[in-house]
Design a protein around this motif. Structure first.
Motif, mmCIF file in Angstrom:
data_model
loop_
_atom_site.group_PDB
_atom_site.id
_atom_site.type_symbol
_atom_site.label_atom_id
_atom_site.label_comp_id
_atom_site.label_asym_id
_atom_site.label_seq_id
_atom_site.Cartn_x
_atom_site.Cartn_y
_atom_site.Cartn_z
ATOM 1 N N ILE A 1 0.810 -1.221 0.000
ATOM 2 C CA ILE A 1 0.000 0.000 0.000
ATOM 3 C C ILE A 1 0.841 1.268 0.000
ATOM 4 O O ILE A 1 0.420 2.307 -0.516
ATOM 5 N N GLU A 2 2.054 1.214 0.548
ATOM 6 C CA GLU A 2 2.881 2.419 0.570
ATOM 7 C C GLU A 2 3.279 2.872 -0.829
ATOM 8 O O GLU A 2 3.587 4.051 -1.036
ATOM 9 N N ALA A 3 3.268 1.952 -1.789
ATOM 10 C CA ALA A 3 3.542 2.349 -3.172
ATOM 11 C C ALA A 3 2.491 3.333 -3.666
ATOM 12 O O ALA A 3 2.768 4.162 -4.539
ATOM 13 N N PHE A 4 1.289 3.249 -3.105
ATOM 14 C CA PHE A 4 0.219 4.211 -3.413
ATOM 15 C C PHE A 4 0.315 5.451 -2.531
ATOM 16 O O PHE A 4 0.317 6.586 -3.026
ATOM 17 N N LEU A 5 0.427 5.272 -1.232
ATOM 18 C CA LEU A 5 0.387 6.412 -0.316
ATOM 19 C C LEU A 5 1.558 7.367 -0.513
ATOM 20 O O LEU A 5 1.441 8.566 -0.230
ATOM 21 N N ALA A 6 2.686 6.878 -1.001
ATOM 22 C CA ALA A 6 3.859 7.727 -1.196
ATOM 23 C C ALA A 6 3.810 8.530 -2.495
ATOM 24 O O ALA A 6 4.669 9.395 -2.718
ATOM 25 N N LEU A 7 2.809 8.286 -3.342
ATOM 26 C CA LEU A 7 2.734 8.981 -4.630
ATOM 27 C C LEU A 7 2.359 10.455 -4.463
ATOM 28 O O LEU A 7 1.584 10.822 -3.583
ATOM 29 N N LEU B 1 3.392 3.718 -11.190
ATOM 30 C CA LEU B 1 2.022 3.710 -10.670
ATOM 31 C C LEU B 1 1.405 5.099 -10.696
ATOM 32 O O LEU B 1 0.193 5.236 -10.912
ATOM 33 N N ARG B 2 2.204 6.139 -10.496
ATOM 34 C CA ARG B 2 1.674 7.509 -10.553
ATOM 35 C C ARG B 2 1.132 7.805 -11.946
ATOM 36 O O ARG B 2 0.037 8.366 -12.091
#
Length: 343
Positions: free
Chosen positions: A191-197, A290-291
């Motif tokens: 999930i951090e791959a999303f939250l860090a965007l 992902l961004r």
């Protein structure tokens, strides 16, 4: 038919396995069959180390008594946990047939939590558990091929569905872009791959799990909404502009189908799960960045997303499951005549 489902994952847990099994139970019941779920609710349990929300049954000597009491026509082992193993052992001793399923990438999940555990050990565990199964059900052709490469046999595809009565388009979006995550807050979900965007608008998180406190502390700008179900969950999907699916270890990803049914496109990595669920450029965008996938998904047609998802139904899923059980049994279960099976 009297159908027994043995699962270590059941209410009050919230995950894709429980969602799938509950939909199966509901549909089989509506078709006139008698269903029994043998779950941790029937046993004394202890919390799973590092993941206390998952209960582990320990008074497993009750398993055989409960199976005999229900007298099923067919048995399906949905998970490879303590209950699944106990039921497998009891069925094996009596020479009784059963089907099983692989709902999660167990080896990858274990390796993510405990990196010193080799993936090969996890796959050896899966091979042993499913070795006697008459059919090992998986969600997609890609998963069938990957597990076949890991020397798991008798794999059968069992497609999943969506409740289009609950999950459907609604006009509930605001002015700001909303990027949504739905699922467990656990290490394997990435999930951090999303939250860090760095994304415009707002990030929302629906779900709970062992990482929630840490994630909330590290990403205070995101809104953590906890578990949601039914209409509340459907409204969250519909209010989002994009569902972000950062996991690289899922076998399918029911949340993607639920989001699409609400008209919400998906951004994901190009890995198994998204590659099987999404139609590139139509219902989602898959990209190693992902961004970029999130930004491109903002441009997709929501109506087309809902149209594609509406083609999948839990009733068809239940009928496929039932058809496989009838074919696999070949003969009714005989609980009064023990037999011995080797292997």
């Amino acid at each position: 038919m009297r159908v027994l489902i043995v699962s270590d994952a059941w209410h009050p847990q919230v995950n894709g396995v429980v969602t799938c099994l509950q939909a199966l139970v509901d549909e089989l019941g509506a078709l006139g069959h008698e269903i029994r779920v043998l779950s941790p609710l029937d046993f004394r349990c202890m919390p799973c180390p590092s993941y206390p929300e998952i209960p582990l049954a320990w008074n497993l000597w009750k398993v055989g008594q409960l199976i005999e009491r229900f007298a099923p026509d067919c048995v399906h082992l949905a998970t490879e946990g303590p209950l699944g193993w106990a039921a497998r052992r009891w069925l094996k001793r009596r020479g009784l047939r059963f089907s099983s399923a692989i709902h999660t990438r167990f080896p990858e999940y274990v390796h993510t939590r405990w990196p010193w555990v080799p993936l090969s050990w996890g796959y050896a565990y899966l091979r042993r558990f499913h070795r006697l199964s008459q059919a090992v059900l998986v969600s997609t052709a890609r998963m069938r091929d990957e597990f076949a490469a890991a020397r798991i046999e008798r794999l059968r595809i069992w497609c999943k569905g969506v409740d289009t009565q609950v999950f459907q388009p609604r006009g509930e979006r605001g002015v700001r872009a909303v990027f949504l995550y739905v699922g467990r807050l656990a290490a394997e979900k990435n999930i951090e791959a999303f939250l860090a965007l760095d994304l415009p608008g707002e990030k929302r998180v629906v779900g709970d799990g062992p990482l929630r406190a840490q994630l909330q502390a590290n990403y205070p700008e995101a809104k953590f909404l906890g578990y949601q179900h039914g209409e509340a969950l459907a409204r969250s999907y519909a209010a989002a502009n994009v569902l972000v699916f950062p996991s690289k270890t899922d076998t399918y990803g029911l949340v993607m189908v639920e989001a699409l049914a609400c008209g919400t496109p998906v951004a994901a990595f190009p890995v198994a799960g998204p590659l099987d669920v999404l139609e590139p450029g139509v219902t989602g965008v898959m990209h190693e960045d992902l961004r970029q996938a999130c930004l491109d998904a903002l441009l997709l047609d929501r109506a087309r997303c809902a149209e594609r998802a509406a083609l999948q139904s839990w009733r068809v899923c239940a009928q496929e499951f039932l058809g496989m059980q009838v074919c696999l049994q070949g003969r009714p279960l005989r609980l009064d005549k023990p037999a011995t099976v080797t292997g």
